[in-house]
Write a protein that holds these residues in place. Structure first.
Motif, PDB file in Angstrom:
ATOM      1  N   ASP A  80      56.241  47.168  32.005  1.00  7.80           N
ATOM      2  CA  ASP A  80      56.173  46.509  33.308  1.00  7.80           C
ATOM      3  C   ASP A  80      56.567  45.043  33.128  1.00  7.80           C
ATOM      4  O   ASP A  80      56.032  44.343  32.269  1.00  7.80           O
ATOM      5  N   GLN A 101      51.393  58.304  36.770  1.00  6.44           N
ATOM      6  CA  GLN A 101      51.777  57.078  36.082  1.00  6.44           C
ATOM      7  C   GLN A 101      50.527  56.486  35.438  1.00  6.44           C
ATOM      8  O   GLN A 101      49.471  56.413  36.064  1.00  6.44           O
ATOM      9  N   GLU A 105      50.134  52.230  39.496  1.00  8.16           N
ATOM     10  CA  GLU A 105      50.843  51.092  40.094  1.00  8.16           C
ATOM     11  C   GLU A 105      49.855  50.062  40.637  1.00  8.16           C
ATOM     12  O   GLU A 105      50.059  48.851  40.494  1.00  8.16           O
ATOM     13  N   GLU A 109      49.608  46.039  39.705  1.00  8.51           N
ATOM     14  CA  GLU A 109      49.651  44.971  40.717  1.00  8.51           C
ATOM     15  C   GLU A 109      48.439  44.063  40.587  1.00  8.51           C
ATOM     16  O   GLU A 109      48.561  42.833  40.676  1.00  8.51           O
TER      17      GLU A 109
END
Length: 126
Positions: A80, A101, A105, A109
């Motif tokens: 990332d 994943q 996500e 973040e």
């Protein structure tokens, strides 16, 4: 072994049991090949262990490839950009859709926001 030192006419004479000296010499001579054989056997055992480990890794890799191919899934590894964290994605092979994943996500973040917030605190303290 019995050694007796006696001074005679300005010299030192040593007497010992010849059988003991010959016996020790023979034992030392016989021990050398045994030690060499032990070293060789140890090296061969290590090589055999390395070969067996390599074969097991190859079999495991082949098994994983066969498994993922049978379930029509792909695995993708990436980093990332915002957090510099490793990301693993499980994808549907035919459509490319992300099934799972790790980390999620939302976690990435949150980590990026926390990193930016800590950067603001450090800049203000200076």
């Amino acid at each position: 072994m019995d050694i007796t030192l006696t001074p005679q006419a300005g010299t030192i004479a040593a007497s010992s049991d010849a059988k003991d000296v010959n016996s020790l010499s023979n034992q030392a001579t016989q021990a050398e090949p045994v030690a060499a054989d032990a070293v060789t056997a140890t090296q061969e055992a290590q090589k055999q262990d390395d070969v067996e480990l390599q074969e097991r890794v190859e079999k495991a890799t082949q098994g994983l490839n066969e498994f993922f191919s049978s379930i029509q899934k792909n695995i993708q590894f990436s980093i990332d950009e915002d957090t510099d964290r490793s990301v693993v994605k499980v994808l549907e092979a035919s459509s490319g859709e992300v099934i799972r994943q790790i980390p999620a996500e939302s976690v990435l973040e949150l980590a990026a926001k926390m990193s930016k917030a800590s950067g603001l605190l450090v800049e203000e303290m200076i």
